[in-house]
Design a protein around this motif. Structure first.
Motif, short mmCIF file in Angstrom:
data_model
loop_
_atom_site.label_atom_id
_atom_site.label_comp_id
_atom_site.label_asym_id
_atom_site.label_seq_id
_atom_site.Cartn_x
_atom_site.Cartn_y
_atom_site.Cartn_z
N PRO A 7 11.11 -8.51 23.98
CA PRO A 7 11.71 -9.56 23.16
C PRO A 7 12.05 -9.12 21.73
O PRO A 7 12.94 -9.69 21.10
CB PRO A 7 10.66 -10.67 23.14
N ARG A 8 11.37 -8.09 21.24
CA ARG A 8 11.68 -7.62 19.88
C ARG A 8 13.07 -7.01 19.78
O ARG A 8 13.63 -6.90 18.70
CB ARG A 8 10.62 -6.60 19.43
N ASP A 9 13.66 -6.62 20.92
CA ASP A 9 15.01 -6.06 20.93
C ASP A 9 16.09 -7.13 21.03
O ASP A 9 17.28 -6.84 20.93
CB ASP A 9 15.17 -5.06 22.09
N ARG A 10 15.69 -8.38 21.22
CA ARG A 10 16.65 -9.47 21.43
C ARG A 10 17.69 -9.59 20.31
O ARG A 10 18.89 -9.69 20.60
CB ARG A 10 15.90 -10.78 21.64
N PRO A 11 17.30 -9.58 19.04
CA PRO A 11 18.33 -9.70 17.99
C PRO A 11 19.36 -8.57 18.05
O PRO A 11 20.55 -8.81 17.84
CB PRO A 11 17.52 -9.64 16.68
N SER A 12 18.92 -7.37 18.34
CA SER A 12 19.86 -6.24 18.44
C SER A 12 20.79 -6.41 19.63
O SER A 12 21.99 -6.15 19.54
CB SER A 12 19.10 -4.92 18.58
N ILE A 13 20.23 -6.83 20.76
CA ILE A 13 21.03 -7.06 21.96
C ILE A 13 22.09 -8.13 21.68
O ILE A 13 23.27 -7.95 22.00
CB ILE A 13 20.13 -7.49 23.14
N ILE A 14 21.67 -9.24 21.08
CA ILE A 14 22.62 -10.33 20.79
C ILE A 14 23.71 -9.83 19.85
O ILE A 14 24.88 -10.13 20.04
CB ILE A 14 21.88 -11.56 20.23
N GLY A 15 23.34 -9.05 18.85
CA GLY A 15 24.33 -8.51 17.92
C GLY A 15 25.38 -7.68 18.63
O GLY A 15 26.57 -7.76 18.31
N ILE A 16 24.96 -6.90 19.60
CA ILE A 16 25.90 -6.07 20.36
C ILE A 16 26.76 -6.95 21.26
O ILE A 16 27.98 -6.82 21.32
CB ILE A 16 25.15 -5.01 21.19
N LEU A 17 26.12 -7.90 21.97
CA LEU A 17 26.85 -8.72 22.95
C LEU A 17 27.85 -9.67 22.29
O LEU A 17 28.85 -10.02 22.91
CB LEU A 17 25.86 -9.50 23.81
N GLN A 18 27.59 -10.08 21.07
CA GLN A 18 28.54 -10.96 20.37
C GLN A 18 29.89 -10.28 20.19
O GLN A 18 30.92 -10.94 20.19
CB GLN A 18 28.00 -11.36 19.00
N ILE A 19 29.88 -8.99 20.04
CA ILE A 19 31.12 -8.24 19.79
C ILE A 19 31.61 -7.55 21.06
O ILE A 19 32.80 -7.54 21.35
CB ILE A 19 30.89 -7.20 18.68
N PHE A 20 30.67 -6.99 21.81
CA PHE A 20 31.01 -6.20 23.00
C PHE A 20 30.35 -6.84 24.23
O PHE A 20 29.38 -6.31 24.77
CB PHE A 20 30.53 -4.75 22.83
N GLY A 21 30.89 -7.98 24.65
CA GLY A 21 30.30 -8.71 25.77
C GLY A 21 30.21 -7.90 27.05
O GLY A 21 29.28 -8.07 27.85
N TRP A 22 31.15 -7.00 27.26
CA TRP A 22 31.14 -6.16 28.46
C TRP A 22 29.87 -5.32 28.56
O TRP A 22 29.49 -4.88 29.65
CB TRP A 22 32.37 -5.25 28.50
#
Length: 140
Positions: free
Chosen positions: A61-76
């Protein structure tokens, strides 16, 4: 009486510090790439950089903010995200807002959620084949 230190004895340690800083900057550029192009425009990461970054994340769960940051721009990039994030409705919805066909990589329970499928199809009608069979047959 002692002789004054030669200038090379004073410059050498200072030069080593400068070289160490230069090496650190180069290492950061190697890891993350320089932030600006030569013309001053912001440099975009390559597809390979994004895949490497997101697939290196943990099911943590500590990686969640980083994952969301990536997915907001690069959903693929949802395709390469750890499984816990492909099961996380918020993460999947962030991905779908920028790339509707990322529905393909969402957990099957989310592909059977009418709201999630609607969001994906609003952004890309080609996401429909990735909806659950039940929702694909829904005429409402």
């Amino acid at each position: 009486s002692r002789e004054a230190p030669h200038a090379s004895h004073i410059i050498a340690p200072a030069q080593r510090v400068v070289w160490a800083v230069q090496l650190a900057v180069e290492a950061m550029d190697d890891a993350f790439g320089p932030k600006l192009n030569r013309d001053g425009t912001e440099k975009q990461p390559t597809r390979e950089n994004i895949i490497e970054k997101i697939s290196g994340m943990r099911n943590d769960p500590r990686d969640r903010p980083s994952i969301i940051g990536i997915l907001q721009i690069f959903g693929w990039a949802l395709r390469y995200a750890p499984i816990m994030f492909r099961c996380d409705r918020d993460c999947v919805e962030f991905a779908l807002k920028s790339h509707g066909r990322a529905l393909e990589y969402a957990h099957p329970d989310l592909r059977d959620n009418a709201e999630v499928v609607k969001l994906a199809c609003e952004h890309d009608g080609m996401a429909l084949p990735w909806a659950s069979e039940r929702l694909r047959g829904d005429k409402g």
